[in-house]
Design a protein around this motif. Structure first.
Motif, PDB file in Angstrom:
ATOM      1  N   SER A 247      -0.219   3.214  -5.949  1.00 44.87           N
ATOM      2  CA  SER A 247      -0.508   3.959  -4.889  1.00 44.87           C
ATOM      3  C   SER A 247       0.709   4.929  -4.627  1.00 44.87           C
ATOM      4  N   GLY A 248       0.210   6.093  -3.661  1.00 44.70           N
ATOM      5  CA  GLY A 248       1.307   7.228  -3.433  1.00 44.70           C
ATOM      6  C   GLY A 248       2.106   7.578  -4.738  1.00 44.70           C
TER       7      GLY A 248
ATOM      8  N   SER B 103     -11.991   7.258  -2.065  1.00 42.26           N
ATOM      9  CA  SER B 103     -10.962   6.513  -1.336  1.00 42.26           C
ATOM     10  C   SER B 103      -9.772   6.114  -2.486  1.00 42.26           C
ATOM     11  N   LEU B 104     -10.019   5.795  -3.623  1.00 46.04           N
ATOM     12  CA  LEU B 104      -9.037   5.588  -4.481  1.00 46.04           C
ATOM     13  C   LEU B 104      -8.104   6.472  -4.891  1.00 46.04           C
TER      14      LEU B 104
ATOM     15  N   ASP C 193      -5.558   7.210  -2.075  1.00 49.08           N
ATOM     16  CA  ASP C 193      -4.583   6.293  -2.064  1.00 49.08           C
ATOM     17  C   ASP C 193      -3.614   6.474  -3.144  1.00 49.08           C
ATOM     18  N   ARG C 194      -3.908   7.041  -4.087  1.00 46.03           N
ATOM     19  CA  ARG C 194      -3.127   7.262  -5.105  1.00 46.03           C
ATOM     20  C   ARG C 194      -2.168   8.445  -4.947  1.00 46.03           C
TER      21      ARG C 194
ATOM     22  N   LYS D 171      -4.091  15.186   1.208  1.00 43.71           N
ATOM     23  CA  LYS D 171      -3.922  13.919   1.925  1.00 43.71           C
ATOM     24  C   LYS D 171      -3.088  14.007   3.078  1.00 43.71           C
TER      25      LYS D 171
END
Length: 206
Positions: A100-101, A131-132, A135-136, A204
């Motif tokens: 994530s991130g 959505s994934l 998040d990444r 994002k």
């Protein structure tokens, strides 16, 4: 460009069965922005992008083995230290090998439009995967999308915006071509012929 032949050695398989992200600093031998390309095709975008941006660690997914292997081979011949190609379905592997991130950017170049309605579910941009990917990405990270199919372009923009991506030009708006962009192999043909390309550059929230 000659059509690639199927080289014997698989590429990127060591990443496919990982259950957690690798140490990307150790993998590449340096730190820097980590970027993902989904569906690198003939490799035109990945190779030129890596050449222009040696500070970026670039991971390209391509499920067609001959294209994946040819791209990695050409990158090695060019002396690119910042490219890794993985011959696999990104949807199965991306969730496990990127934290994530962790991603500065995601690139999606001319995904298969899956013309038959029964095949829509195979399209790469579905709500859960969008959505994934959000998040990444790091806050402020970007999603660069290009396609030559207008209705699929509208559909992908809608899914991405619904997932939480921000469109700087306004909801549903496409971005104009910018000369400093790195075109894919397919996009170069369209730039020469004048055929339309629909570009989304989303970010994002950060």
């Amino acid at each position: 460009m000659a059509r690639p032949r199927l080289l014997p050695d698989p590429v990127g398989l060591k990443f496919v069965n990982l259950e957690a992200p690798p140490d990307w600093d150790a993998e590449f031998g340096f730190s820097g922005p980590l970027e993902l390309e989904i569906g690198s095709g003939a490799g035109g975008h990945a190779l030129e992008y890596c050449r222009r941006n040696p500070q970026v660690r670039f991971v390209a997914f391509e499920w067609r083995k001959k294209y994946a292997r040819d791209t990695q081979s050409r990158g090695e011949k060019m002396g690119l230290k910042n490219l890794r190609v993985i011959e696999a379905d990104a949807r199965a592997v991306v969730p496990r090998i990127f934290a994530s991130g962790s991603l500065a950017a995601v690139h999606l170049q001319f995904p298969d439009p899956w013309w038959k309605r029964a095949h829509f579910k195979r399209a790469i941009i579905q709500p859960e995967f969008a959505s994934l990917l959000l998040d990444r990405l790091v806050p402020g990270g970007r999603f660069d999308m290009r396609t030559d199919v207008e209705d699929r372009a509208h559909g992908m923009l809608a899914v991405l915006e619904e997932a939480g991506f921000i469109n700087p030009l306004g909801q549903g708006a496409f971005h104009p071509y910018e000369p400093e962009e790195v075109p894919s192999t397919r996009e170069r043909r369209y730039l020469q012929s004048g055929e339309p390309v629909y570009r989304g550059r989303l970010v994002k929230p950060g």
